[in-house]
Design a protein around this motif. Structure first.
Motif, mmCIF file in Angstrom:
data_model
loop_
_atom_site.group_PDB
_atom_site.id
_atom_site.type_symbol
_atom_site.label_atom_id
_atom_site.label_comp_id
_atom_site.label_asym_id
_atom_site.label_seq_id
_atom_site.Cartn_x
_atom_site.Cartn_y
_atom_site.Cartn_z
ATOM 1 N N LYS A 125 0.839 -1.213 0.000
ATOM 2 C CA LYS A 125 0.000 0.000 0.000
ATOM 3 C C LYS A 125 0.869 1.256 0.000
ATOM 4 C CE LYS A 125 -4.324 0.897 2.424
ATOM 5 N NZ LYS A 125 -5.015 0.677 3.695
ATOM 6 N N GLY A 126 0.551 2.183 -0.854
ATOM 7 C CA GLY A 126 1.275 3.453 -0.862
ATOM 8 C C GLY A 126 2.526 3.430 -1.736
ATOM 9 N N PHE A 127 2.849 2.230 -2.281
ATOM 10 C CA PHE A 127 4.078 2.128 -3.091
ATOM 11 C C PHE A 127 3.790 1.906 -4.578
ATOM 12 C CE2 PHE A 127 5.611 1.220 1.127
ATOM 13 C CZ PHE A 127 6.848 1.833 1.135
ATOM 14 N N LYS A 128 2.496 1.961 -4.917
ATOM 15 C CA LYS A 128 2.110 1.579 -6.282
ATOM 16 C C LYS A 128 2.863 2.401 -7.337
ATOM 17 C CE LYS A 128 -2.037 0.671 -9.036
ATOM 18 N NZ LYS A 128 -1.518 -0.573 -9.620
ATOM 19 N N SER A 129 2.826 3.721 -7.187
ATOM 20 C CA SER A 129 3.418 4.554 -8.248
ATOM 21 C C SER A 129 4.949 4.454 -8.238
ATOM 22 C CB SER A 129 2.944 6.002 -8.136
ATOM 23 O OG SER A 129 3.710 6.685 -7.184
ATOM 24 N N THR A 130 5.537 4.297 -7.053
ATOM 25 C CA THR A 130 6.997 4.154 -6.985
ATOM 26 C C THR A 130 7.452 2.902 -7.747
ATOM 27 O OG1 THR A 130 6.984 5.177 -4.802
ATOM 28 C CG2 THR A 130 8.995 4.005 -5.429
ATOM 29 N N PHE A 131 6.782 1.784 -7.501
ATOM 30 C CA PHE A 131 7.182 0.547 -8.185
ATOM 31 C C PHE A 131 6.827 0.568 -9.671
ATOM 32 C CE2 PHE A 131 7.690 -1.214 -3.874
ATOM 33 C CZ PHE A 131 8.982 -1.695 -4.035
ATOM 34 N N GLU A 132 5.759 1.294 -10.005
ATOM 35 C CA GLU A 132 5.444 1.464 -11.436
ATOM 36 C C GLU A 132 6.581 2.201 -12.137
ATOM 37 O OE1 GLU A 132 0.577 1.593 -11.523
ATOM 38 O OE2 GLU A 132 1.690 3.441 -11.963
ATOM 39 N N GLN A 133 7.043 3.273 -11.497
ATOM 40 C CA GLN A 133 8.146 4.053 -12.083
ATOM 41 C C GLN A 133 9.429 3.236 -12.165
ATOM 42 O OE1 GLN A 133 8.845 8.242 -10.707
ATOM 43 N NE2 GLN A 133 6.985 7.859 -9.531
ATOM 44 N N MET A 134 9.701 2.501 -11.076
ATOM 45 C CA MET A 134 10.912 1.685 -11.041
ATOM 46 C C MET A 134 10.879 0.629 -12.148
ATOM 47 S SD MET A 134 12.170 0.488 -7.330
ATOM 48 C CE MET A 134 13.847 0.779 -6.844
ATOM 49 N N GLY A 135 9.731 -0.026 -12.276
ATOM 50 C CA GLY A 135 9.577 -1.043 -13.314
ATOM 51 C C GLY A 135 9.715 -0.438 -14.697
ATOM 52 N N LYS A 136 9.112 0.739 -14.861
ATOM 53 C CA LYS A 136 9.173 1.420 -16.159
ATOM 54 C C LYS A 136 10.625 1.740 -16.520
ATOM 55 C CE LYS A 136 7.129 5.474 -18.211
ATOM 56 N NZ LYS A 136 6.511 6.766 -17.874
ATOM 57 N N GLN A 137 11.377 2.224 -15.545
ATOM 58 C CA GLN A 137 12.791 2.533 -15.781
ATOM 59 C C GLN A 137 13.584 1.263 -16.133
ATOM 60 O OE1 GLN A 137 14.394 5.332 -16.080
ATOM 61 N NE2 GLN A 137 12.730 6.693 -15.506
ATOM 62 N N ASP A 138 13.298 0.182 -15.406
ATOM 63 C CA ASP A 138 14.027 -1.066 -15.664
ATOM 64 C C ASP A 138 13.709 -1.605 -17.063
ATOM 65 O OD1 ASP A 138 15.538 -1.192 -13.402
ATOM 66 O OD2 ASP A 138 14.484 -2.872 -12.482
ATOM 67 N N VAL A 139 12.453 -1.503 -17.468
ATOM 68 C CA VAL A 139 12.076 -1.954 -18.818
ATOM 69 C C VAL A 139 12.806 -1.094 -19.852
ATOM 70 C CG1 VAL A 139 10.178 -2.148 -20.480
ATOM 71 C CG2 VAL A 139 9.837 -2.886 -18.111
ATOM 72 N N GLU A 140 12.812 0.214 -19.625
ATOM 73 C CA GLU A 140 13.498 1.134 -20.537
ATOM 74 C C GLU A 140 15.002 0.808 -20.597
ATOM 75 O OE1 GLU A 140 12.133 3.032 -22.601
ATOM 76 O OE2 GLU A 140 14.032 3.868 -23.342
ATOM 77 N N ILE A 141 15.588 0.532 -19.448
ATOM 78 C CA ILE A 141 17.009 0.161 -19.377
ATOM 79 C C ILE A 141 17.271 -1.116 -20.180
ATOM 80 C CG2 ILE A 141 18.705 -0.836 -17.765
ATOM 81 C CD1 ILE A 141 17.840 1.365 -15.752
ATOM 82 N N ALA A 142 16.392 -2.091 -20.037
ATOM 83 C CA ALA A 142 16.568 -3.361 -20.771
ATOM 84 C C ALA A 142 16.452 -3.125 -22.276
ATOM 85 C CB ALA A 142 15.538 -4.388 -20.294
ATOM 86 N N ARG A 143 15.507 -2.250 -22.666
ATOM 87 C CA ARG A 143 15.363 -1.922 -24.101
ATOM 88 C C ARG A 143 16.615 -1.242 -24.631
ATOM 89 N NH1 ARG A 143 9.659 0.122 -23.464
ATOM 90 N NH2 ARG A 143 8.439 -1.765 -23.838
ATOM 91 N N GLN A 144 17.126 -0.302 -23.845
ATOM 92 C CA GLN A 144 18.331 0.423 -24.269
ATOM 93 C C GLN A 144 19.536 -0.505 -24.332
ATOM 94 O OE1 GLN A 144 18.055 3.512 -21.337
ATOM 95 N NE2 GLN A 144 17.299 5.019 -22.807
#
Lengths: 220, 220
Positions: free
Chosen positions: B115-134
């Protein structure tokens, strides 16, 4: 040429043993620093990690030089490649000891070791130190029987790791968030440390017997 | 011989790209599974990791074969050694995506994401996906400018990682221990994922420019 290669391998082996000894000292000190909130000891581990990093890079350079100058094939080639990987694992084990020391330093002057977890982390640290000692011995003697002892000790670390979470989640009283974070991270670091040692032991067994236990990690 | 070596390197490169694409899919699905408690998606990631493991082992075998058959020296040798290390990093990144998926599965049918961490983990996941793509793009194009983008994204992941602990430790209400454990582990997995990508990017820059940024890890 064969004689030169043999001497080179002995040099690689003695350097791996040296790094493994440094890692053993690091995890021993880190465990004590974490258990007793000894920030000076924690600083020693943190400062000492750069020595492990340097020696690991130097070993990699030596291994690459051996590949270039002596162009080993078959089993000889696999030994040199295994040395590169062992070096990476030892370097990582040094990092994990450093992370445990950093936890001790971060919470100072409070205790890093969460209430009720003292004996669990003592046991975990003791097992990790024993694993590092056995890994050093395995690298020194190439006695693959030691690999079994490492795997058994790793199983104990895995059980202790699981027990940390059971204890954290089963606590009657509301948990102190910092204690839960510290217990989670410290337990994970100890577990990863043991896991890397198992990975190295597997490679040694593979080289000695051709019997590959399997890729991937034993981690759950 | 030179032509044969060039073809071998292209084969190594295309396999690294393929594994990196699988890792990108894995971290993308793992992030979604963790964010939405989608246990079927989590199972896909967990099952898919053995494919990444196998392809990584096959790539290692190819690299060792190239070393044995073509005995590269100088920069060519370093490229093959770097491929071995990149393979190990990608395999580990796949494991970390799997661990995130395992967290989602373990808590099911409850939400894995605290609870309360949804957007933080969304951002973290988004960054990790972007990193993997790069990282995939870097492996495909050898364009070292991409390494900077990976480092910048890693800095953002590190900041998000730090913010998770601030949030956990600064919470006004008594923390749910399971939520603290999950947040700690998930954050650590995301952070390590990005860190491995930075390690690979450094090796690529080193090979391209001879400019070694330094050994060890960027992790704090």
């Amino acid at each position: 040429m064969r004689e030169v290669f043999h001497q080179s391998l002995e040099e690689v082996q003695s350097r791996l043993v040296e790094i493994s000894e440094l890692v053993t000292v690091a995890i021993d000190k880190a465990t004590k620093a974490f258990g007793t909130s000894d920030v000076a000891l924690a600083e020693e581990v943190i400062a000492g990690d750069s020595v492990i990093d340097e020696k690991s890079v130097e070993l990699d350079e030596l291994a690459i030089e051996i590949l270039a100058m002596q162009q080993p094939v078959a089993r000889d080639l696999r030994i040199v490649v295994a040395a590169l990987r062992t070096s990476a694992s030892l370097e990582r084990m040094g990092d994990l000891a450093e992370h445990i020391a950093q936890l001790a330093r971060m919470r100072y002057p409070e205790r890093a070791i969460p209430k009720g977890f003292k004996s669990t982390f003592e046991q975990m640290g003791k097992q990790d130190v024993e694993i590092a000692r056995q890994l050093t011995e395995l690298l020194r003697t190439q006695d693959v029987a030691i690999a079994d002892a490492i795997r058994n000790a790793d199983d104990e670390v895995d059980e202790l790791h699981a027990s940390v979470f059971e204890k954290v989640l089963g606590a009657q009283t509301a948990a102190d968030a910092a204690a839960v974070v510290d217990a989670t991270l410290a337990s994970r670091y100890h577990e990863r440390f043991a896991d890397h040692a198992v990975g190295v032991a597997k490679k040694m067994v593979y080289l000695a017997t051709g019997d590959w236990i399997g890729p991937g990690e034993s981690e759950h």
